[in-house]
Design a protein around this motif. Structure first.
Motif, mmCIF file in Angstrom:
data_model
loop_
_atom_site.group_PDB
_atom_site.id
_atom_site.type_symbol
_atom_site.label_atom_id
_atom_site.label_comp_id
_atom_site.label_asym_id
_atom_site.label_seq_id
_atom_site.Cartn_x
_atom_site.Cartn_y
_atom_site.Cartn_z
ATOM 1 N N ARG A 2 0.828 -1.203 0.000
ATOM 2 C CA ARG A 2 0.000 0.000 0.000
ATOM 3 C C ARG A 2 0.862 1.252 0.000
ATOM 4 N N GLU A 3 0.456 2.233 -0.824
ATOM 5 C CA GLU A 3 1.137 3.523 -0.887
ATOM 6 C C GLU A 3 0.450 4.493 0.067
ATOM 7 N N TRP A 4 1.212 5.208 0.878
ATOM 8 C CA TRP A 4 0.662 6.128 1.873
ATOM 9 C C TRP A 4 0.847 7.570 1.412
ATOM 10 N N ALA A 5 -0.050 8.413 1.862
ATOM 11 C CA ALA A 5 0.082 9.850 1.580
ATOM 12 C C ALA A 5 1.195 10.426 2.447
ATOM 13 N N GLU A 6 1.951 11.364 1.869
ATOM 14 C CA GLU A 6 3.047 11.990 2.601
ATOM 15 C C GLU A 6 3.233 13.417 2.116
ATOM 16 N N TYR A 7 4.003 14.162 2.901
ATOM 17 C CA TYR A 7 4.238 15.547 2.486
ATOM 18 C C TYR A 7 5.731 15.851 2.530
ATOM 19 N N LYS A 8 6.103 16.943 1.808
ATOM 20 C CA LYS A 8 7.488 17.389 1.775
ATOM 21 C C LYS A 8 7.491 18.906 1.864
ATOM 22 N N LEU A 9 8.345 19.429 2.716
ATOM 23 C CA LEU A 9 8.413 20.876 2.928
ATOM 24 C C LEU A 9 9.525 21.453 2.057
ATOM 25 N N ASP A 10 9.174 22.473 1.259
ATOM 26 C CA ASP A 10 10.135 23.149 0.369
ATOM 27 C C ASP A 10 10.136 24.615 0.728
ATOM 28 N N GLU A 11 11.318 25.136 1.124
ATOM 29 C CA GLU A 11 11.415 26.525 1.556
ATOM 30 C C GLU A 11 12.158 27.384 0.539
ATOM 31 N N SER A 12 12.193 26.998 -0.709
ATOM 32 C CA SER A 12 12.860 27.794 -1.751
ATOM 33 C C SER A 12 11.890 28.819 -2.315
ATOM 34 N N ASP A 13 12.408 29.674 -3.232
ATOM 35 C CA ASP A 13 11.621 30.685 -3.931
ATOM 36 C C ASP A 13 10.985 31.680 -2.977
ATOM 37 N N GLY A 14 11.638 31.971 -1.860
ATOM 38 C CA GLY A 14 11.173 33.015 -0.970
ATOM 39 C C GLY A 14 9.943 32.687 -0.176
ATOM 40 N N GLY A 15 9.562 31.427 -0.060
ATOM 41 C CA GLY A 15 8.402 31.046 0.731
ATOM 42 C C GLY A 15 8.392 29.557 0.980
#
Length: 369
Positions: A2-15
């Protein structure tokens, strides 16, 4: 796998941008939901371009997170956009629990509801009593409709089957009365009056009263539970459909059985209580067993016996009416059967004690004190 939902934080491009990927479904979003609830920091954008599937729960989790972070949602598919819009439309700012009215409003309202319900209850009781009287009138006009076998069966259940428990209870009560009475009378050197105390108290009051309470708990509750279950399973309605009167088939035999058996059970309980008193007197007071019993005839006036016998059928009538009435009020669900059975026992015991107090005053005014 099973594939699970996940998130990734990206702090580039000034935000800061949170990119969510994977299926946003109720079966796969549990871990992501917990992580987003514990997320610390600020986010300007939420990217859903990596989300493969989404359902209402997933849309709700994303919408809640975006509202907490005051972030805009981008990269959503048409399905995701539709679900997010629907979730946003369904949001409500109403309180989860309604506000409780002020005391000055709530108390009079509840009192009024109780008064109205009491009035409706009185109407139902009067209607039931009228139906019982009409049922007896019908049987007097048409004796062939009387169900003798049902009456005999109820006589067995109310009377014969309860002899054991009532006898044991009465025997123990007689022992307690004699023992406690002798303990108090011994201070004045009047132990012999234990016979008077035991005889008069059991024949006049406790024999019939305790029997009525036992019958209320045993037979009154059975009446309510049996009739209530028949109401719940629509057997009562089926009887009416085929032309059988529930009043004649179910209620009148039970009422007659209780009225007829209560004097016999009350007398039986009084006799057994006296025997219990005689038993403990021989052991602790050195009063011979037969002397105790013969002395009862001299010290107990005959009207004490009549007082108990007069009260007994009235108590039996109250117990039977309470059980049958509460049974006929059952409707809705099985919980109602238990509730009405409890109310039948409480109502019967309360009315028996009230009537016993009335009879005490009444017979005292007649000089039978």
């Amino acid at each position: 796998m099973r594939e699970w939902a996940e998130y990734k934080l990206d702090e580039s491009d000034g935000g800061s941008t949170v990119s969510i990927s994977g299926p946003l479904l109720i079966s796969t979003i549990g871990v992501l939901d917990r992580e987003l609830r514990e997320f610390e920091g600020s986010v300007q954008r939420i990217d859903l371009s990596g989300a493969t599937e989404i359902d209402t729960v997933g849309a709700w989790v994303v919408r809640r997170f975006s509202k907490e972070q005051d972030a805009e949602i981008s990269g959503a598919s048409d399905q995701a956009s539709d679900l997010l819009a629907k979730v946003e439309e369904s949001e409500s700012t109403a309180d989860i629990k309604p506000q409780r009215p002020r005391t000055l409003e709530r108390v009079p309202e509840e009192i009024g509801e109780r008064v109205i319900e009491f009035g409706h209850g009185v109407v139902r009781v009067v209607g039931f009593l009228g139906a019982v009287v009409a049922g007896f009138g019908t049987l007097l006009r048409h004796p062939s409709r009387f169900r003798g076998k049902a009456l005999v069966r109820q006589l067995e259940l109310v009377g014969v089957s309860s002899l054991g428990i009532i006898g044991l209870m009465s025997f123990l009560i007689g022992i307690v009365i004699a023992q406690q009475g002798a303990a108090q009378l011994r201070q004045f050197g009047a132990e012999i009056y234990t016979i008077n105390l035991t005889g008069r108290l059991t024949l006049r009051e406790l024999g019939v009263l305790m029997t009525a309470i036992m019958v209320a708990g045993r037979s009154g509750s059975a009446f309510a539970a049996q009739i209530g279950t028949m109401r719940l399973t629509e057997e009562v309605d089926a009887m009416r459909t085929i032309g059988v009167s529930p009043m004649e088939a179910l209620i009148l035999p039970r009422i007659l059985a209780a009225v007829l058996m209560m004097p016999l059970l009350g007398f039986y309980a009084s006799v057994v209580a006296i025997i219990g008193g005689a038993f403990v007197s021989e052991l602790t007071l050195d009063i011979p067993f037969l002397t105790f019993l013969s002395r009862i005839q001299d010290v107990v006036p005959i009207y004490d016996l009549w007082v108990g016998l007069i009260k007994a059928p009235v108590f039996g009538l109250i117990v039977a009416l309470s059980g049958c009435y509460q049974g006929m009020q059952v409707k809705g669900n099985a919980e109602e059967v238990g509730l009405r059975t409890t109310q039948a026992v409480v109502m019967a015991i309360f009315m028996v004690i009230v009537l016993d107090a009335f009879f005490a005053v009444f017979f005292s005014e007649l000089g039978w004190a």
